[in-house]
Structures are given as structure tokens and as C-alpha cells.
Design a protein around this motif. Structure first.
Motif, PDB file in Angstrom:
ATOM      1  N   THR A 163      -3.750   4.939 -17.088  1.00 28.21           N
ATOM      2  CA  THR A 163      -3.609   5.776 -15.898  1.00 28.21           C
ATOM      3  C   THR A 163      -2.327   6.569 -16.118  1.00 28.21           C
ATOM      4  O   THR A 163      -1.741   6.503 -17.186  1.00 28.21           O
ATOM      5  CB  THR A 163      -3.424   4.917 -14.635  1.00 28.21           C
ATOM      6  OG1 THR A 163      -2.290   4.086 -14.849  1.00 28.21           O
ATOM      7  CG2 THR A 163      -4.628   4.081 -14.330  1.00 28.21           C
TER       8      THR A 163
ATOM      9  N   GLU B 297       0.316   3.207 -16.084  1.00 22.12           N
ATOM     10  CA  GLU B 297       0.155   2.013 -16.914  1.00 22.12           C
ATOM     11  C   GLU B 297      -0.799   2.259 -18.078  1.00 22.12           C
ATOM     12  O   GLU B 297      -1.742   3.030 -17.967  1.00 22.12           O
ATOM     13  CB  GLU B 297      -0.369   0.853 -16.068  1.00 22.12           C
ATOM     14  CG  GLU B 297       0.593   0.396 -14.978  1.00 22.12           C
ATOM     15  CD  GLU B 297       1.835  -0.279 -15.513  1.00 22.12           C
ATOM     16  OE1 GLU B 297       1.795  -0.795 -16.641  1.00 22.12           O
ATOM     17  OE2 GLU B 297       2.857  -0.272 -14.803  1.00 22.12           O
TER      18      GLU B 297
ATOM     19  N   ARG C  40       5.748   4.828 -21.475  1.00 19.55           N
ATOM     20  CA  ARG C  40       6.920   3.957 -21.364  1.00 19.55           C
ATOM     21  C   ARG C  40       7.356   3.438 -22.720  1.00 19.55           C
ATOM     22  O   ARG C  40       6.523   3.113 -23.558  1.00 19.55           O
ATOM     23  CB  ARG C  40       6.607   2.776 -20.455  1.00 19.55           C
ATOM     24  CG  ARG C  40       7.161   2.970 -19.074  1.00 19.55           C
ATOM     25  CD  ARG C  40       7.089   1.716 -18.277  1.00 19.55           C
ATOM     26  NE  ARG C  40       5.723   1.317 -18.034  1.00 19.55           N
ATOM     27  CZ  ARG C  40       5.348   0.056 -17.925  1.00 19.55           C
ATOM     28  NH1 ARG C  40       6.225  -0.900 -18.069  1.00 19.55           N
ATOM     29  NH2 ARG C  40       4.104  -0.243 -17.672  1.00 19.55           N
TER      30      ARG C  40
ATOM     31  N   PHE D 186       9.941   4.913 -14.659  1.00 15.77           N
ATOM     32  CA  PHE D 186       9.181   3.842 -15.300  1.00 15.77           C
ATOM     33  C   PHE D 186       9.945   2.526 -15.226  1.00 15.77           C
ATOM     34  O   PHE D 186       9.384   1.480 -14.958  1.00 15.77           O
ATOM     35  CB  PHE D 186       8.909   4.178 -16.777  1.00 15.77           C
ATOM     36  CG  PHE D 186       7.793   5.165 -16.972  1.00 15.77           C
ATOM     37  CD1 PHE D 186       6.699   5.171 -16.125  1.00 15.77           C
ATOM     38  CD2 PHE D 186       7.825   6.067 -18.021  1.00 15.77           C
ATOM     39  CE1 PHE D 186       5.666   6.077 -16.312  1.00 15.77           C
ATOM     40  CE2 PHE D 186       6.794   6.971 -18.215  1.00 15.77           C
ATOM     41  CZ  PHE D 186       5.714   6.976 -17.358  1.00 15.77           C
TER      42      PHE D 186
ATOM     43  N   MET E 275      10.027   0.868 -11.771  1.00 11.85           N
ATOM     44  CA  MET E 275       8.750   0.351 -11.290  1.00 11.85           C
ATOM     45  C   MET E 275       8.559  -1.127 -11.620  1.00 11.85           C
ATOM     46  O   MET E 275       7.842  -1.840 -10.924  1.00 11.85           O
ATOM     47  CB  MET E 275       7.603   1.150 -11.905  1.00 11.85           C
ATOM     48  CG  MET E 275       7.120   2.227 -10.976  1.00 11.85           C
ATOM     49  SD  MET E 275       5.864   3.286 -11.648  1.00 11.85           S
ATOM     50  CE  MET E 275       5.398   2.651 -13.168  1.00 11.85           C
ATOM     51  N   GLY E 276       9.179  -1.595 -12.656  1.00  7.37           N
ATOM     52  CA  GLY E 276       9.090  -2.999 -13.025  1.00  7.37           C
ATOM     53  C   GLY E 276       7.799  -3.346 -13.744  1.00  7.37           C
ATOM     54  O   GLY E 276       6.736  -2.835 -13.408  1.00  7.37           O
ATOM     55  N   SER E 277       7.906  -4.212 -14.758  1.00  8.21           N
ATOM     56  CA  SER E 277       6.713  -4.657 -15.478  1.00  8.21           C
ATOM     57  C   SER E 277       7.062  -5.874 -16.333  1.00  8.21           C
ATOM     58  O   SER E 277       8.233  -6.178 -16.551  1.00  8.21           O
ATOM     59  CB  SER E 277       6.184  -3.543 -16.368  1.00  8.21           C
ATOM     60  OG  SER E 277       6.947  -3.480 -17.547  1.00  8.21           O
TER      61      SER E 277
ATOM     62  N   ARG F 149      -3.720  -6.359 -14.294  1.00  5.90           N
ATOM     63  CA  ARG F 149      -4.362  -6.002 -15.568  1.00  5.90           C
ATOM     64  C   ARG F 149      -5.869  -5.861 -15.442  1.00  5.90           C
ATOM     65  O   ARG F 149      -6.496  -5.159 -16.224  1.00  5.90           O
ATOM     66  CB  ARG F 149      -4.079  -7.083 -16.623  1.00  5.90           C
ATOM     67  CG  ARG F 149      -2.684  -7.058 -17.162  1.00  5.90           C
ATOM     68  CD  ARG F 149      -2.582  -7.927 -18.383  1.00  5.90           C
ATOM     69  NE  ARG F 149      -2.487  -9.344 -18.077  1.00  5.90           N
ATOM     70  CZ  ARG F 149      -3.230 -10.277 -18.651  1.00  5.90           C
ATOM     71  NH1 ARG F 149      -4.157  -9.943 -19.515  1.00  5.90           N
ATOM     72  NH2 ARG F 149      -3.068 -11.552 -18.359  1.00  5.90           N
TER      73      ARG F 149
ATOM     74  N   GLU G  95      -4.756  -0.199 -15.702  1.00 10.43           N
ATOM     75  CA  GLU G  95      -3.872  -1.234 -15.163  1.00 10.43           C
ATOM     76  C   GLU G  95      -3.116  -0.696 -13.968  1.00 10.43           C
ATOM     77  O   GLU G  95      -2.900   0.511 -13.862  1.00 10.43           O
ATOM     78  CB  GLU G  95      -2.866  -1.658 -16.237  1.00 10.43           C
ATOM     79  CG  GLU G  95      -3.466  -2.553 -17.268  1.00 10.43           C
ATOM     80  CD  GLU G  95      -2.414  -3.207 -18.155  1.00 10.43           C
ATOM     81  OE1 GLU G  95      -2.742  -3.512 -19.293  1.00 10.43           O
ATOM     82  OE2 GLU G  95      -1.274  -3.393 -17.697  1.00 10.43           O
ATOM     83  N   LEU G  96      -2.711  -1.591 -13.096  1.00 12.71           N
ATOM     84  CA  LEU G  96      -1.904  -1.188 -11.937  1.00 12.71           C
ATOM     85  C   LEU G  96      -0.469  -1.646 -12.160  1.00 12.71           C
ATOM     86  O   LEU G  96      -0.242  -2.648 -12.833  1.00 12.71           O
ATOM     87  CB  LEU G  96      -2.434  -1.874 -10.681  1.00 12.71           C
ATOM     88  CG  LEU G  96      -3.723  -1.341 -10.062  1.00 12.71           C
ATOM     89  CD1 LEU G  96      -4.198  -2.291  -8.981  1.00 12.71           C
ATOM     90  CD2 LEU G  96      -3.496   0.038  -9.470  1.00 12.71           C
ATOM     91  N   PRO G  97       0.505  -0.960 -11.550  1.00 14.46           N
ATOM     92  CA  PRO G  97       1.871  -1.502 -11.609  1.00 14.46           C
ATOM     93  C   PRO G  97       1.899  -2.847 -10.870  1.00 14.46           C
ATOM     94  O   PRO G  97       1.278  -2.976  -9.810  1.00 14.46           O
ATOM     95  CB  PRO G  97       2.704  -0.457 -10.861  1.00 14.46           C
ATOM     96  CG  PRO G  97       1.883   0.788 -10.888  1.00 14.46           C
ATOM     97  CD  PRO G  97       0.462   0.350 -10.898  1.00 14.46           C
ATOM     98  N   ILE G  98       2.620  -3.808 -11.417  1.00  8.88           N
ATOM     99  CA  ILE G  98       2.596  -5.165 -10.856  1.00  8.88           C
ATOM    100  C   ILE G  98       3.124  -5.212  -9.411  1.00  8.88           C
ATOM    101  O   ILE G  98       2.674  -6.015  -8.598  1.00  8.88           O
ATOM    102  CB  ILE G  98       3.373  -6.138 -11.785  1.00  8.88           C
ATOM    103  CG1 ILE G  98       3.089  -7.579 -11.376  1.00  8.88           C
ATOM    104  CG2 ILE G  98       4.844  -5.857 -11.830  1.00  8.88           C
ATOM    105  CD1 ILE G  98       3.533  -8.614 -12.370  1.00  8.88           C
TER     106      ILE G  98
END
Lengths: 278, 343
Positions: free
Chosen positions: A69, A72, A93, B190, B193-195, B309, B316-319
Motif C-alpha cells: 500500500t 506498508e 521505508r 514512516f 508511524m511505528g512498526s 499483516r 499490510e496495515l500500520p500496526i
């Protein structure tokens, strides 16, 4: 000696053949940036693209899977596609790039181009990566010629002052570090924001510089609304000369040699030619 | 008398069973996280795939993507939740969470400065986490030193100063974001946003051991934490050195938050929701609350990552989307049902 020379010769021949075989083999590509996907389409290698983002135009990408997307990236999906080449830019990223490299995938980082020359250079780079150097070179040559002939159409007048709006709230413009600045350069204009360090500007400063032309590069309703806002200032040169135009953001913001010249052509037409024809 | 014994028996039964239940939940989360994804694997195949070692795609995915991600999920989820429960304990305020005191803001500012000045690749993978950690450390020192009056910590001042530092830092971030290039802007957004995508195993293991160490050290302060539930004055009357305890607990919680944020970015809600959910289930005794929060936070973040995930796969979505929506919804439901029961 003769046997050795023959043996060495046959080895070299085999190596060359192997290299040619590898080059002729169609490599599998994943593109994680919409503008790179567009360039791959221009090079007609869309059947080799196996992974793209949700922002890429996927009409021609029949063999491709959605792998990202805007925010992500599905690293696992990319790994299962076993691509030979993954093209990324600053839109991906850093951690994702490192994870892809950790999986021993061939990741190539392409910097966002800041001028028409850099757009062409990048296009050539992609061309050689996908074994389409000749096609890339031909396209670039054609576009450069097109750009030259377009510039000859511009009347020999005093240079006009341009303001190019690429964001409305906050008001955002293109500085000389952006390839969009070159739309103005090739349209024989002065970018009133060229020397700004950053693209964020106030409406007041734009009004004080009184541009002759305002180009709004935003999508849909926002563009029309913004045009109305600028029309509220009757003393603005761009208003007096009826020089406020809206340009399609999708085309104007994707740096490919063809779209760059298309947009420049559109600007030259709107500012100089259509009026002269009226 | 009989009633009292019944109550005590029930309490200790809950205390015994609940952490075991959470360990089981964590085990389930671990198993699902390692087996579900682009290629689904059976749990029974896991040892074989891991033991085989090779260059197969599934081995690479498991070893280089899923295992690091799951371990980081446990470390960050556990760490943030533990930090949240400690801070709520020392401030006796249910709204306090690890990010209230400007620690995450400090980390984000540190990272933003490094990106804007182009120093992000100076020492490889470590530069951004290091900048984040230094940023959070500066925020901690500021909050701590500004809330000292006559050598004593003013708890309420500390909270206010923390909130103010958060505001100042977020404005400074906005300033940096408005003067930098589009490429740097992407980097900052980015990061914030955290991951759980961290590729460096040293950082992942470092975060894990820091979280475990935080849990063990915080157990040395169970008595003061329990006593402070009665208020600082009463705790002092019970012979607790509240001043020293608050200082040490504040430093533990802050460092833990700083480390988690530096490695995984800003992942919201874990440090607020999990301690509350655990408290609603097992009560407010820190003897069971600390370990339960750690395990619950870890399991929650691993589950959230799994959902992020898979819910719109292959995308995928941001967590943070999952932790916010799922965590917040569960919390509201549990809270309203508890209220209904009480009524």
C-alpha cells in the motif's frame, strides 16, 4: 599451446553465451514506486513486473501481484514471488529495504529525480537494468527533440513570473530542487519560489510577488476551489491576464521523460499558444 | 472467617491461573505469528523448517522476518505495558501512559533531527535508534530535573511538565517537517508511524533483554508500589521511602519506553489499554499486575501485528491502526460490562 588456446577460446565463448542467455532471460521485477512502474510500462516490460503498489496503474500489469500500500510493504509476498530485481525509492521505508536485502534479494534504490536531466538519467538506468537500453535511449532522444521544438513555439517576449501550486493546505510550491521547477524553466518562465529552501509558502508572499501565471497541480475539487481563491484577488497579474490553470496532478507529479514533456507542452499551450489563437 | 478464607483462596487461585493463562495466550500468539502469513505453515513443521537451515524461501521468511518480528513484538508490547503500569502506579492516575511524559516525543525529535541533518546513515543501522534513545533520555532528564523542588520530586508538576514537553516537542517536529525536503519528510513520517520491521537482530535482542531486565528490577519495588496505592503520605507512614522508589521507578519506566520507542517507533495504546484490562481482571496488586501486564502486552502486540499483516492481505496495515481500533474497542466493552456488573 594450441590445445590450451582452443580450450581457453571455447571457455570464453561459453561464458559469453551464458551471459547472453541470462540477459535474454526475462527477469522478474517488483516496483515499489508508482513512477518507476510507469517507466517500466514505457519500456514495455509490464509482463515482467510481478509486484506493484496499490498506487500503480495496474491495467497492463497482468502478471503482477499487489505487494504494497502507500505505507506498508508485504515483504513475505515479495519473497515468495522470487523477483530478480526490486526497484525502490525514498517512498519505501528504510527498514523494509534492509529486510528485503536480508532476504538476499536484489534491491536497487532510485533517488527521486530533481530535473529533466535526472529523469532521463534514471530512465536510462532502469532501461539498462531491464535490458531495454536502446528503447530507453530512443524514447529520451525523441522527448528531447520534442522539448526543443516546443520551446521554439514560445514567443520572444519578456519572461513571465510563474507560481506552481502543488499543495493547497498548507500552500506548497516547487523550489528549484524539484523537477516541477523545470516545467517553468522549459516554458521560459521565472519560478517566483525557485530560491526558497522549502516548498511551504504563505499566500501573502505569493501575492506580494504578483505572479503572471499560476499553475495549480492538484486533483479534483481542490484545484477548482483553489482557482476560485486566487480569483478573489483582482489585482493579481495572473487574474488580470486570465492565467490561472489547473493541471492533472497524476501526470504532473510522475517523473517520466514522456509525462514531463507532455506537461510542459500543456503549460506552453495554455500560457502562450491558446491565447494567441483566440 | 470462612468468607475471608474463601476470598483469599479465590484471589490466590486467580493469581496462579491468570499468569499461566497469559503464558498460554503468548504461546498461541507466538505460534500463530510464526505460522500464518503469505505462506502458511503447520505448527508441527516449524521445528523441521528451523532445524533444516537452507536457502528455501520459507526458511528465510521464518528465520529473517517472522521470528525477529515476533520477538520484537513481545519485547516492545511487554516493555510498553510494563512501563504503563508502573507510571500509573507512581502517579496514581489512570490516564498516564508511557507517552504522556514526552518520552516518545523526545525520541521522535531526536530521529527527526538526525534525518533532517542527513546523519541517518552515519553508523549504519544504529543511528536512528540511538538518536531516538538520546532524544528520549533528554526528555526524561528535562521532566525529572524541572519537577524537582527543594530536592524533592513534585509528582503533579512532573506530569504537567511532561505534557508541556510533549507539546513543545511536537511543535518542534512540525517545524522540522515543514523546512525539510519531501524525502526526509517521508523518513520522519514512516518512523513515527511505528512498526516491528526492525532488521537488526542485535537491536531486537537488546530490546528483549532490556524489557526482561525492566520486569525483574520492577519486582524489587512491588512493596512500595502496593503501598503507594494508599497515597504517598500513608505509604511513608508504612515505612516506605517513597521519594527514592518514585525516582527509581520513573527512571526504569522511562528508559524502557525510550528503548522501545527508539527501536520500534511510536506504537500507541499498548501502554494504556493493557494495564487497565489486566487490572480489571486480576485487581490492583502489583505482585501479579507487573508480570501479567508484561505478558499481556507482549501477546497483544504480537496478535495486533498478525492482524495488521493478514487482515487486508496481501497488503499490510500500520500496526498502530490495529492497536488503536481493536485495543480501544475491547477496552470500552470490558469497561462498560464491568460497570454494568457493579451496578
Amino acid at each position: 599451446m594450441l590445445v590450451f588456446a582452443l580450450f581457453a577460446g571455447s571457455c570464453k565463448h561459453e561464458e559469453k553465451k551464458k551471459n547472453a542467455d541470462i540477459q535474454s532471460q526475462k527477469i522478474k521485477i517488483v516496483s515499489l514506486t508508482p513512477s518507476i512502474t510507469k517507466q517500466l510500462n514505457l519500456l514495455e516490460v509490464y509482463d515482467q513486473v510481478v509486484g506493484h503498489t496499490s498506487h500503480c496503474q495496474s491495467d497492463s500489469l497482468k502478471n503482477s501481484h499487489l505487494v504494497s500500500t502507500g505505507m506498508e510493504v508485504n515483504v513475505e509476498k515479495i519473497a515468495t514471488l522470487k523477483p530478480d530485481l526490486i526497484l525502490v525509492s525514498s517512498l519505501t521505508r528504510d527498514k523494509i529495504i534492509k529486510n528485503l536485502k536480508k532476504l538476499e534479494l536484489n534491491v536497487r534504490y532510485l533517488k527521486m529525480p530533481q530535473s529533466f536531466e535526472e529523469i532521463c538519467k534514471q530512465f536510462m538506468q532502469i532501461g539498462s537494468m531491464v535490458d531495454q537500453k536502446k528503447k530507453a535511449s530512443d524514447i529520451i532522444q525523441r522527448q528531447k527533440k520534442r522539448l526543443d521544438s516546443l520551446q521554439r513555439l514560445i514567443p520572444n517576449e519578456e519572461k513571465l513570473n510563474f507560481f506552481i501550486e502543488i499543495g493547497a493546505n498548507p500552500l506548497f510550491t516547487a523550489t528549484k530542487k524539484s523537477f516541477m521547477h523545470e516545467y517553468i524553466k522549459y516554458a521560459n518562465g521565472n519560478n517566483i519560489s525557485a530560491n526558497l529552501k522549502n516548498g511551504m509558502v504563505s499566500r501573502e508572499s505569493v501575492l506580494s510577488k504578483n505572479p503572471d501565471v499560476i499553475i495549480i497541480v492538484t486533483m479534483g475539487v481542490v484545484g477548482k476551489e483553489e482557482k476560485k481563491v486566487w480569483q478573489k484577488y483582482p489585482n493579481l497579474n495572473a487574474n488580470k491576464k486570465n492565467n490561472i490553470f489547473i493541471i492533472n496532478a497524476d501526470k504532473a507529479s510522475s517523473p517520466t521523460p514522456i509525462s514531463f514533456v507532455d506537461v510542459t507542452e500543456k503549460i506552453i499551450n495554455l500560457v502562450y499558444l491558446q491565447k494567441n489563437n483566440l | 472467617m470462612e468468607e475471608k478464607y474463601k476470598y483469599i483462596r479465590k484471589k490466590y487461585l486467580t493469581w496462579g491461573i491468570f499468569p499461566l493463562l497469559l503464558i498460554f495466550l503468548l504461546f498461541v500468539a507466538f505460534s500463530l505469528s510464526l505460522t500464518i502469513g503469505e505462506i502458511d505453515i503447520s505448527v508441527f513443521e516449524l521445528p523441521e523448517i528451523i532445524g533444516k537451515k537452507g536457502d528455501s524461501v520459507i526458511y528465510s521468511i521464518l528465520n529473517k522476518i517472522r521470528i525477529p518480528r515476533t520477538i520484537l513484538g513481545l519485547a516492545v508490547g511487554g516493555g510498553l505495558s510494563l512501563s504503563g503500569v508502573i507510571l500509573q502506579g507512581i502517579y496514581r492516575n489512570p490516564l498516564v501512559e508511557p507517552y504522556t511524559l514526552g518520552i516518545s516525543g523526545g525520541a521522535a525529535l531526536g530521529v527527526a533531527l538526525v534525518i533532517v541533518f542527513g546523519l541517518n546513515h552515519m553508523i549504519g543501522n544504529f543511528m536512528l535508534p540511538l538518536a531516538g534513545f538520546i532524544g528520549s533520555l533528554i526528555a526524561i532528564i528535562l521532566v525529572y530535573s524541572l519537577s524537582l523542588r527543594n530536592g524533592k520530586i513534585q509528582i503533579q508538576n512532573m506530569l504537567l511538565i511532561g505534557v508541556m514537553i510533549s507539546f513543545i516537542v511536537s511543535s518542534a517536529m512540525m517545524f522540522l517537517m515543514s523546512i525539510t525536503t519531501a524525502e526526509n519528510l517521508h523518513g520522519i513520517v514512516f518512523w513515527t508511524m511505528g512498526s516491528l520491521d526492525e532488521p537488526d537482530m542485535t537491536l531486537i535482542y537488546g530490546t528483549f533483554w532490556a524489557s526482561v531486565a525492566g520486569l525483574l528490577i520492577s519486582y524489587l519495588f512491588v512493596k512500595p508500589l502496593n503501598a503507594m496505592r494508599l497515597g504517598e503520605t500513608k505509604a511513608r507512614h508504612l515505612g516506605i521511602n517513597t521519594e527514592a522508589s518514585i525516582r527509581i521507578l520513573f527512571v526504569i519506566a522511562s528508559l524502557l519506553t525510550g528503548i522501545c520507542v527508539a527501536v520500534a517507533g511510536v506504537i500507541g495504546f499498548v501502554g494504556l489499554i493493557i494495564p487497565h484490562l489486566i487490572r480489571l481482571t486480576v485487581g490492583s496488586d502489583f505482585r501479579v499486575l507487573l508480570i501479567s501486564s508484561f505478558l499481556g502486552g507482549g501477546a497483544f502486540l504480537i496478535f495486533s501485528d498478525l492482524l495488521a499483516r493478514t487482515v487486508i492481505a496481501p497488503n499490510e496495515l500500520p500496526i498502530g491502526v490495529i492497536t488503536g481500533i481493536i485495543g480501544g474497542t475491547i477496552f470500552v466493552i470490558v469497561l462498560s460490562r464491568t460497570r454494568m456488573k457493579l451496578n
